[in-house]
Design a protein around this motif. Sequence first.
Motif, PDB file in Angstrom:
ATOM      1  N   VAL A   1       0.848  -1.198   0.000  1.00  0.00           N
ATOM      2  CA  VAL A   1       0.000   0.000   0.000  1.00  0.00           C
ATOM      3  C   VAL A   1       0.876   1.237   0.000  1.00  0.00           C
ATOM      4  O   VAL A   1       0.668   2.165  -0.795  1.00  0.00           O
ATOM      5  CB  VAL A   1      -0.961   0.002   1.212  1.00  0.00           C
ATOM      6  CG1 VAL A   1      -1.603   1.364   1.396  1.00  0.00           C
ATOM      7  CG2 VAL A   1      -2.014  -1.067   1.043  1.00  0.00           C
ATOM      8  N   GLU A   2       1.874   1.268   0.861  1.00  0.00           N
ATOM      9  CA  GLU A   2       2.779   2.420   0.924  1.00  0.00           C
ATOM     10  C   GLU A   2       3.496   2.615  -0.404  1.00  0.00           C
ATOM     11  O   GLU A   2       3.665   3.735  -0.876  1.00  0.00           O
ATOM     12  CB  GLU A   2       3.797   2.248   2.060  1.00  0.00           C
ATOM     13  CG  GLU A   2       3.193   2.350   3.427  1.00  0.00           C
ATOM     14  CD  GLU A   2       2.506   3.675   3.687  1.00  0.00           C
ATOM     15  OE1 GLU A   2       3.038   4.728   3.288  1.00  0.00           O
ATOM     16  OE2 GLU A   2       1.424   3.645   4.275  1.00  0.00           O
TER      17      GLU A   2
ATOM     18  N   TYR B   1       2.423   1.729  -3.401  1.00  0.00           N
ATOM     19  CA  TYR B   1       1.485   2.169  -4.435  1.00  0.00           C
ATOM     20  C   TYR B   1       1.034   3.608  -4.244  1.00  0.00           C
ATOM     21  O   TYR B   1       0.623   4.255  -5.206  1.00  0.00           O
ATOM     22  CB  TYR B   1       0.252   1.259  -4.488  1.00  0.00           C
ATOM     23  CG  TYR B   1       0.432   0.073  -5.403  1.00  0.00           C
ATOM     24  CD1 TYR B   1       0.508   0.243  -6.772  1.00  0.00           C
ATOM     25  CD2 TYR B   1       0.530  -1.210  -4.898  1.00  0.00           C
ATOM     26  CE1 TYR B   1       0.680  -0.830  -7.612  1.00  0.00           C
ATOM     27  CE2 TYR B   1       0.700  -2.293  -5.726  1.00  0.00           C
ATOM     28  CZ  TYR B   1       0.772  -2.097  -7.088  1.00  0.00           C
ATOM     29  OH  TYR B   1       0.950  -3.174  -7.926  1.00  0.00           O
ATOM     30  N   ARG B   2       1.101   4.126  -3.043  1.00  0.00           N
ATOM     31  CA  ARG B   2       0.646   5.505  -2.807  1.00  0.00           C
ATOM     32  C   ARG B   2       1.476   6.521  -3.582  1.00  0.00           C
ATOM     33  O   ARG B   2       0.940   7.503  -4.081  1.00  0.00           O
ATOM     34  CB  ARG B   2       0.698   5.831  -1.322  1.00  0.00           C
ATOM     35  CG  ARG B   2      -0.464   5.274  -0.565  1.00  0.00           C
ATOM     36  CD  ARG B   2      -0.429   5.688   0.874  1.00  0.00           C
ATOM     37  NE  ARG B   2      -1.633   5.215   1.548  1.00  0.00           N
ATOM     38  CZ  ARG B   2      -1.650   4.684   2.748  1.00  0.00           C
ATOM     39  NH1 ARG B   2      -0.518   4.574   3.431  1.00  0.00           N
ATOM     40  NH2 ARG B   2      -2.774   4.290   3.284  1.00  0.00           N
TER      41      ARG B   2
ATOM     42  N   LEU C   1      -3.873   0.218  -5.913  1.00  0.00           N
ATOM     43  CA  LEU C   1      -3.828   0.769  -4.562  1.00  0.00           C
ATOM     44  C   LEU C   1      -5.101   0.396  -3.820  1.00  0.00           C
ATOM     45  O   LEU C   1      -5.058  -0.051  -2.673  1.00  0.00           O
ATOM     46  CB  LEU C   1      -3.655   2.291  -4.590  1.00  0.00           C
ATOM     47  CG  LEU C   1      -3.724   2.990  -3.229  1.00  0.00           C
ATOM     48  CD1 LEU C   1      -2.656   2.478  -2.280  1.00  0.00           C
ATOM     49  CD2 LEU C   1      -3.603   4.502  -3.409  1.00  0.00           C
ATOM     50  N   THR C   2      -6.236   0.532  -4.471  1.00  0.00           N
ATOM     51  CA  THR C   2      -7.511   0.183  -3.845  1.00  0.00           C
ATOM     52  C   THR C   2      -7.542  -1.298  -3.477  1.00  0.00           C
ATOM     53  O   THR C   2      -7.955  -1.669  -2.373  1.00  0.00           O
ATOM     54  CB  THR C   2      -8.671   0.513  -4.794  1.00  0.00           C
ATOM     55  OG1 THR C   2      -8.628   1.903  -5.089  1.00  0.00           O
ATOM     56  CG2 THR C   2     -10.005   0.146  -4.186  1.00  0.00           C
TER      57      THR C   2
ATOM     58  N   TRP D   1      -5.039  -3.284  -2.810  1.00  0.00           N
ATOM     59  CA  TRP D   1      -4.151  -3.581  -1.691  1.00  0.00           C
ATOM     60  C   TRP D   1      -4.572  -2.904  -0.395  1.00  0.00           C
ATOM     61  O   TRP D   1      -4.280  -3.401   0.684  1.00  0.00           O
ATOM     62  CB  TRP D   1      -2.702  -3.272  -2.058  1.00  0.00           C
ATOM     63  CG  TRP D   1      -2.199  -4.342  -2.983  1.00  0.00           C
ATOM     64  CD1 TRP D   1      -1.975  -4.247  -4.318  1.00  0.00           C
ATOM     65  CD2 TRP D   1      -1.943  -5.700  -2.632  1.00  0.00           C
ATOM     66  NE1 TRP D   1      -1.594  -5.456  -4.821  1.00  0.00           N
ATOM     67  CE2 TRP D   1      -1.561  -6.366  -3.804  1.00  0.00           C
ATOM     68  CE3 TRP D   1      -2.003  -6.414  -1.450  1.00  0.00           C
ATOM     69  CZ2 TRP D   1      -1.235  -7.712  -3.819  1.00  0.00           C
ATOM     70  CZ3 TRP D   1      -1.671  -7.761  -1.466  1.00  0.00           C
ATOM     71  CH2 TRP D   1      -1.297  -8.394  -2.634  1.00  0.00           C
ATOM     72  N   LEU D   2      -5.280  -1.791  -0.488  1.00  0.00           N
ATOM     73  CA  LEU D   2      -5.849  -1.188   0.726  1.00  0.00           C
ATOM     74  C   LEU D   2      -6.845  -2.150   1.364  1.00  0.00           C
ATOM     75  O   LEU D   2      -6.828  -2.361   2.574  1.00  0.00           O
ATOM     76  CB  LEU D   2      -6.543   0.138   0.404  1.00  0.00           C
ATOM     77  CG  LEU D   2      -5.648   1.359   0.319  1.00  0.00           C
ATOM     78  CD1 LEU D   2      -6.402   2.510  -0.332  1.00  0.00           C
ATOM     79  CD2 LEU D   2      -5.164   1.759   1.693  1.00  0.00           C
TER      80      LEU D   2
ATOM     81  N   PRO E   1      -8.450   3.969   5.794  1.00  0.00           N
ATOM     82  CA  PRO E   1      -8.182   3.179   4.574  1.00  0.00           C
ATOM     83  C   PRO E   1      -9.420   3.021   3.698  1.00  0.00           C
ATOM     84  O   PRO E   1      -9.318   3.029   2.477  1.00  0.00           O
ATOM     85  CB  PRO E   1      -7.698   1.828   5.089  1.00  0.00           C
ATOM     86  CG  PRO E   1      -7.402   2.016   6.513  1.00  0.00           C
ATOM     87  CD  PRO E   1      -8.137   3.206   6.990  1.00  0.00           C
TER      88      PRO E   1
ATOM     89  N   ALA F   1      -9.661   4.146  -0.166  1.00  0.00           N
ATOM     90  CA  ALA F   1     -10.018   3.191  -1.215  1.00  0.00           C
ATOM     91  C   ALA F   1     -11.149   3.706  -2.088  1.00  0.00           C
ATOM     92  O   ALA F   1     -11.165   3.476  -3.291  1.00  0.00           O
ATOM     93  CB  ALA F   1     -10.412   1.853  -0.605  1.00  0.00           C
TER      94      ALA F   1
END
Length: 69
Positions: A25-26, A28-29, A43-44, A46-47, A64, A68
């Motif tokens: 997640v970090e 992909y941000r 990202l969504t 993995w969130l 989160p 998402a």
Amino acid sequence: MNQDEVLRARVLLLASWRLPAPQRVEAYRVPTREGPDAYAPKLTEWLVSAFHQTGATPERREEPAGEAV
């Protein structure tokens, strides 16, 4: 955007099969800020995965879940 940060995140994502969901997640941000169309769906995904893996309490789920959406 700092191109070194983006490059570092992309390198992490190349080896993402080794990363736990919260670290993915970090990773992909960072590129999501640069190219949301390409990275926002992952990202969504993995969130949501990190959300389930960490067993977040209801109070900690709001942030989160909002990201998402």
